[in-house]
Design a protein around this motif. Structure first.
Motif, mmCIF file in Angstrom:
data_model
loop_
_atom_site.group_PDB
_atom_site.id
_atom_site.type_symbol
_atom_site.label_atom_id
_atom_site.label_comp_id
_atom_site.label_asym_id
_atom_site.label_seq_id
_atom_site.Cartn_x
_atom_site.Cartn_y
_atom_site.Cartn_z
ATOM 1 N N MET A 1 0.848 -1.171 0.000
ATOM 2 C CA MET A 1 0.000 0.000 0.000
ATOM 3 C C MET A 1 0.896 1.238 0.000
ATOM 4 O O MET A 1 1.776 1.370 0.829
ATOM 5 C CB MET A 1 -0.889 -0.023 1.249
ATOM 6 N N ASN A 2 0.681 2.118 -0.964
ATOM 7 C CA ASN A 2 1.487 3.329 -0.979
ATOM 8 C C ASN A 2 1.025 4.278 0.129
ATOM 9 O O ASN A 2 -0.123 4.300 0.509
ATOM 10 C CB ASN A 2 1.482 4.032 -2.339
ATOM 11 N N GLN A 30 -4.753 0.365 -6.339
ATOM 12 C CA GLN A 30 -3.420 0.336 -5.734
ATOM 13 C C GLN A 30 -2.434 -0.424 -6.612
ATOM 14 O O GLN A 30 -1.301 0.012 -6.796
ATOM 15 C CB GLN A 30 -3.461 -0.305 -4.344
ATOM 16 N N ASP A 31 -2.883 -1.543 -7.133
ATOM 17 C CA ASP A 31 -2.013 -2.334 -8.004
ATOM 18 C C ASP A 31 -1.627 -1.546 -9.245
ATOM 19 O O ASP A 31 -0.467 -1.526 -9.647
ATOM 20 C CB ASP A 31 -2.706 -3.646 -8.379
ATOM 21 N N ALA A 34 0.783 1.402 -8.279
ATOM 22 C CA ALA A 34 1.861 1.032 -7.351
ATOM 23 C C ALA A 34 3.205 1.657 -7.717
ATOM 24 O O ALA A 34 4.001 1.979 -6.836
ATOM 25 C CB ALA A 34 1.996 -0.484 -7.279
#
Length: 188
Positions: A1-2, A30-31, A34
């Protein structure tokens, strides 16, 4: 998770309990983002089951789509979300209306997932290429009235429904997220 930084673009997905739809969308975004440290993605619920992990059936769908549900826990949508998110994507028109009613300062940054996907696709087509999320948001704010938004485009709530409903919901979210990702220059 950023992790969110001061220069980040914060994309927030929202549903009711924050255990099925919005965490699934969060994980897919998120993916896709990323590799870009300036894009921060999170989710929240308007009636969140705070602290609960992702629903088991929804989590299976996320895994099927290549995501990882391990770090996804329900969180309540609060005033800080309304103030900090650059873009708020709800799963239904009623949720968007609730946010704009209860948190008026978020109104110009709140869209349904389907609405924003449609507008982002139009923005990229008009530009002839993908655009940064901030550019897609600016276009969406300017053109939101030209795109019909109604409850028929809502993402169905699969909570306590069959596996087939969860699968259909996950596919719907995946398709809409992919439209936004394709329109965004930050996505990998």
């Amino acid at each position: 998770m950023n992790q969110q930084s001061k220069s980040s673009f914060h994309l927030l997905t929202v549903c009711t309990g924050n255990i099925c739809r919005s965490p699934l969308a969060e994980a897919l975004f998120q993916d896709a983002f990323a590799a870009d440290p300036d894009v921060y993605v999170s989710s929240a619920g308007l009636e969140a089951l705070v602290g609960f992990p992702m629903d088991e059936q929804a989590a299976r769908q996320l895994v099927r789509l290549g995501g990882h549900p391990d770090d996804l826990f329900a969180e309540q949508f609060e005033d800080a979300h309304a103030g900090n998110a650059n873009l708020i994507l709800t799963m239904s028109l009623a949720q968007r209306q609730q946010i704009t009613r209860d948190f008026p300062r978020a109104a110009l940054r709140s869209f349904t997932l389907a609405e924003f996907a449609e507008i982002a696709t139009a923005a990229a087509a008009e530009a002839g290429s993908s655009l940064p999320l901030a550019g897609l948001l600016a276009y969406a704010r300017k053109h939101r009235g030209s795109h019909k938004v109604d409850a028929t485009k809502d993402v169905q709530d699969p909570f306590r429904e069959s596996d087939s409903v969860h699968e259909a919901t996950a596919e719907h979210i995946h398709r809409l997220v992919q439209q936004i990702i394709q329109a965004s220059s930050e996505a990998r």
